[in-house]
Design a protein around this motif. Structure first.
Motif, short mmCIF file in Angstrom:
data_model
loop_
_atom_site.label_atom_id
_atom_site.label_comp_id
_atom_site.label_asym_id
_atom_site.label_seq_id
_atom_site.Cartn_x
_atom_site.Cartn_y
_atom_site.Cartn_z
N THR A 306 0.80 -1.23 0.00
CA THR A 306 0.00 0.00 0.00
C THR A 306 0.83 1.27 0.00
N SER A 307 2.11 1.17 0.38
CA SER A 307 2.95 2.36 0.42
C SER A 307 3.34 2.84 -0.97
N ILE A 308 3.22 1.98 -1.98
CA ILE A 308 3.64 2.39 -3.33
C ILE A 308 2.51 3.07 -4.12
N PRO A 309 1.31 2.58 -4.30
CA PRO A 309 0.84 1.23 -4.00
C PRO A 309 1.05 0.29 -5.19
N THR A 310 1.03 -1.01 -4.93
CA THR A 310 1.11 -2.01 -5.99
C THR A 310 -0.19 -2.81 -6.03
N VAL A 311 -0.43 -3.41 -7.18
CA VAL A 311 -1.60 -4.27 -7.39
C VAL A 311 -1.11 -5.69 -7.55
N ASP A 312 -1.62 -6.59 -6.71
CA ASP A 312 -1.30 -8.00 -6.83
C ASP A 312 -2.29 -8.64 -7.79
N LEU A 313 -1.79 -9.11 -8.92
CA LEU A 313 -2.65 -9.68 -9.95
C LEU A 313 -2.96 -11.15 -9.70
N GLY A 314 -2.44 -11.70 -8.61
CA GLY A 314 -2.67 -13.10 -8.32
C GLY A 314 -1.81 -14.03 -9.13
N VAL A 315 -0.78 -13.49 -9.75
CA VAL A 315 0.15 -14.31 -10.55
C VAL A 315 1.47 -14.39 -9.81
N PRO A 316 1.94 -15.58 -9.48
CA PRO A 316 3.20 -15.69 -8.75
C PRO A 316 4.36 -15.07 -9.53
N ASN A 317 5.32 -14.49 -8.80
CA ASN A 317 6.47 -13.92 -9.47
C ASN A 317 7.34 -15.03 -10.05
N THR A 318 7.92 -14.77 -11.20
CA THR A 318 8.83 -15.72 -11.84
C THR A 318 10.17 -15.02 -12.07
N ASP A 319 11.24 -15.80 -12.11
CA ASP A 319 12.56 -15.22 -12.32
C ASP A 319 12.74 -14.69 -13.73
N ARG A 320 11.96 -15.18 -14.66
CA ARG A 320 12.06 -14.74 -16.04
C ARG A 320 10.71 -14.94 -16.73
N GLY A 321 10.58 -14.38 -17.90
CA GLY A 321 9.39 -14.61 -18.71
C GLY A 321 8.23 -13.68 -18.44
N HIS A 322 7.59 -13.82 -17.29
CA HIS A 322 6.51 -12.94 -16.84
C HIS A 322 5.30 -12.93 -17.77
N CYS A 323 5.09 -14.01 -18.52
CA CYS A 323 3.97 -14.04 -19.46
C CYS A 323 2.64 -13.98 -18.73
N GLY A 324 2.51 -14.74 -17.64
CA GLY A 324 1.26 -14.73 -16.88
C GLY A 324 0.90 -13.35 -16.41
N LYS A 325 1.90 -12.60 -15.94
CA LYS A 325 1.65 -11.24 -15.44
C LYS A 325 1.22 -10.32 -16.58
N THR A 326 1.87 -10.42 -17.73
CA THR A 326 1.54 -9.53 -18.85
C THR A 326 0.13 -9.79 -19.36
N PHE A 327 -0.26 -11.04 -19.49
CA PHE A 327 -1.61 -11.32 -19.97
C PHE A 327 -2.66 -10.91 -18.94
N ALA A 328 -2.32 -10.98 -17.65
CA ALA A 328 -3.24 -10.47 -16.63
C ALA A 328 -3.39 -8.96 -16.74
N ILE A 329 -2.31 -8.27 -17.10
CA ILE A 329 -2.37 -6.82 -17.32
C ILE A 329 -3.27 -6.50 -18.51
N LEU A 330 -3.12 -7.26 -19.59
CA LEU A 330 -3.96 -7.05 -20.77
C LEU A 330 -5.43 -7.21 -20.42
N SER A 331 -5.74 -8.24 -19.65
CA SER A 331 -7.13 -8.48 -19.27
C SER A 331 -7.66 -7.37 -18.37
N ARG A 332 -6.82 -6.90 -17.44
CA ARG A 332 -7.25 -5.82 -16.55
C ARG A 332 -7.48 -4.53 -17.34
N TYR A 333 -6.61 -4.26 -18.32
CA TYR A 333 -6.77 -3.05 -19.13
C TYR A 333 -8.10 -3.06 -19.88
N ALA A 334 -8.52 -4.23 -20.34
CA ALA A 334 -9.76 -4.32 -21.11
C ALA A 334 -11.01 -4.35 -20.23
N SER A 335 -10.83 -4.38 -18.91
CA SER A 335 -11.95 -4.45 -17.98
C SER A 335 -12.33 -3.05 -17.50
#
Length: 493
Positions: A306-335
């Motif tokens: 909350t100090s930033i704040p950040t939004v938790d998309l419910g996608v676990p962090n990964t060391d590389r790739g981040h595809c799940g996070k990006t597609f969750a962003i796309l879906s949120r943008y369209a909502s």
């Protein structure tokens, strides 16, 4: 199927029709016509004629870029007409075939060899923004014997080994020179023939196309057994109004295109990808530099802070790739969860970007088209691969592009899949073009040739490694209110 794209304008148009029988005739008829003309001494004897130069504009499918290429095409033909020369072929690269890999040039060499080899002396490549003085270019090309192999251009070199060139020539990076495409570059037809045979006999080996100009030069150099770039002083990247450009056959401007009023910052939604371990070092840099330029911005993380704040998309962090996070962003943008805007910008937390410059650039694009904009890379382009926007420099999508992407059902095969490449595969399947802008950068300023950056007004850089990111932002991306920005300084270089 490869197809030619010949457009001739205004007074030059009537001259084109004299060439129609040759262009559209059967191969036997073409051979007969060529032999007759050679017998009459019209081709490859005496001074070089402009109709022996094939101009290839490195164009793109997006409507804005097609318009720019057509403007350059018309200008080249009008200048040729004014010089009372027969019109040359002026091709648009994006229209030569339906193959995604055409922008990488090398796969098209057999086409250039077979279609123009008998009647032409040079293949001259131009970018859409290249300004050409045909008379001076003609004079420059006449200095070289077109019956020999030549690779001509304005040379660039690395000052230090760089990741974008796979750390090539690490012992002496400046020893290898490659062409600045903005200045134009040329291949003599004997070299085109030899390279075309090589392309046909040996599959193109590189999986990734990252910096095409460097990779083309490497291919022609052939590990030292081939040809090095020959510098042509008349091929320039100076501004056309510069007093030092009077000798130049080609020039470019340092300012990015502006097609009207810059889009409002309220028309861009900014999504910053981050994770908990970078909340304390990378996010503060964003906030101290470019975040204040955004009207709508959210930080997406694996942890709601909350100090930033950040939004938790419910996608676990990964060391590389981040595809799940990006597609969750796309879906949120369209909502309905975020403000409705024409444009979506997705960046990493270590991306440095100028939003005002992006606003100016986006004035050239229609958000009702499926626009996917950034620095274009390629994967397997010589073997039917695909293009993608490399994520670190920033990925820009029109709302229409996001909606089409989501409606297709295309998705990640895993959360840690490479997001930019998966999006590229989806766009390729949908036959939606990836639009390239050289103003976005996947790496740091130090990773690019100084002469290249000297004629750019960059929009983004990426990575905090071994630099002071705040200082880099203010040097390269911050347009000071007092008018002392780096753009003016670079224009005088």
């Amino acid at each position: 199927m490869v197809r030619g794209n010949f457009h001739f304008g205004y007074k030059a148009a009537f001259m084109f029709w004299s060439l129609v029988p040759f262009i559209f005739a059967s191969q036997d008829m073409k051979d007969s016509i060529s032999k007759a003309r050679e017998a009459e001494g019209h081709l490859h004897e005496g001074p070089l004629r402009l109709r022996e130069v094939v101009f290839v504009i490195q164009s793109q499918r997006n409507s804005f870029h097609v318009q720019r290429a057509e403007t350059l095409q018309a200008d080249l033909l009008l200048q040729t007409d004014a010089l009372q020369e027969m019109p040359p072929a002026v091709l648009m690269l994006h229209a030569l075939s339906d193959s995604e890999g055409d922008w990488s040039v090398l796969p098209l060499l057999p086409y250039f060899s077979s279609h123009f080899g008998r009647n032409s002396s040079w293949i001259m490549f131009l970018e859409e923004e290249t300004n050409v003085n045909m008379e001076k270019l003609h004079s420059a090309l006449k200095k070289f014997d077109h019956r020999k192999e030549w690779f001509l251009g304005k040379p660039l070199h690395d000052d230090e080994s760089t990741i974008i060139h796979h750390y090539a020539f690490s012992e002496n990076p400046s020893a290898f020179e490659y062409p600045d495409f903005s200045a134009g570059w040329a291949l003599s037809m004997p070299l085109v023939h030899r390279l075309a045979n090589k392309v046909q006999k040996e599959p193109l080996k590189s999986d990734f196309t990252i910096d095409l100009k460097h990779e083309v030069a490497l291919y022609i150099w052939e590990g030292g057994d081939g040809l090095r770039l020959t510098a042509v002083p008349e091929l320039c990247t100076l501004p056309g109004h510069s007093t030092r450009s009077q000798h130049c056959a080609t020039t470019v401007g340092v300012h990015p295109p502006l097609c009207g009023v810059p889009v409002k910052k309220e028309d861009i939604f900014v999504a910053v990808k981050t994770c908990k371990k970078f909340h304390l070092d990378r996010v503060p840099v964003v906030k101290k530099t470019w975040a204040k330029q955004a009207a709508f911005l959210e930080y997406y993380s694996d942890y709601a802070d909350t100090s930033i704040p950040t939004v938790d998309l419910g996608v676990p962090n990964t060391d590389r790739g981040h595809c799940g996070k990006t597609f969750a962003i796309l879906s949120r943008y369209a909502s309905d969860a975020v403000p409705k805007t024409d444009w979506l910008l997705i960046v990493d937390d270590d991306t440095l970007i100028s939003l005002p410059r992006l606003q100016a650039l986006l004035s050239c694009y229609n958000p009702r088209e499926p626009v996917c904009l950034g620095e274009r890379y390629g994967y397997g382009l010589g073997q039917g691969g695909y293009s993608y926007i490399t994520g670190g420099g920033g990925m820009v999508f029109s709302r229409e592009a996001v909606l089409r992407l989501l409606a297709s059902g295309c998705k990640c095969y895993s959360d840690d899949a490479p997001d930019d490449m998966v999006v590229g595969m989806c766009l390729s399947a949908l036959r939606l073009p990836v639009t390239h802008s050289a103003l976005f950068h996947q790496a740091r300023p130090d990773d690019y040739a100084k002469d290249l950056l000297a004629h750019q007004t960059p929009i983004s850089f990426h990575k905090h490694w071994n630099i002071d990111p705040i200082a880099v932002f203010h040097q390269w991306l911050n347009d000071d209110v007092d008018g002392s920005s780096q753009t003016t300084a670079r224009e005088e270089l």
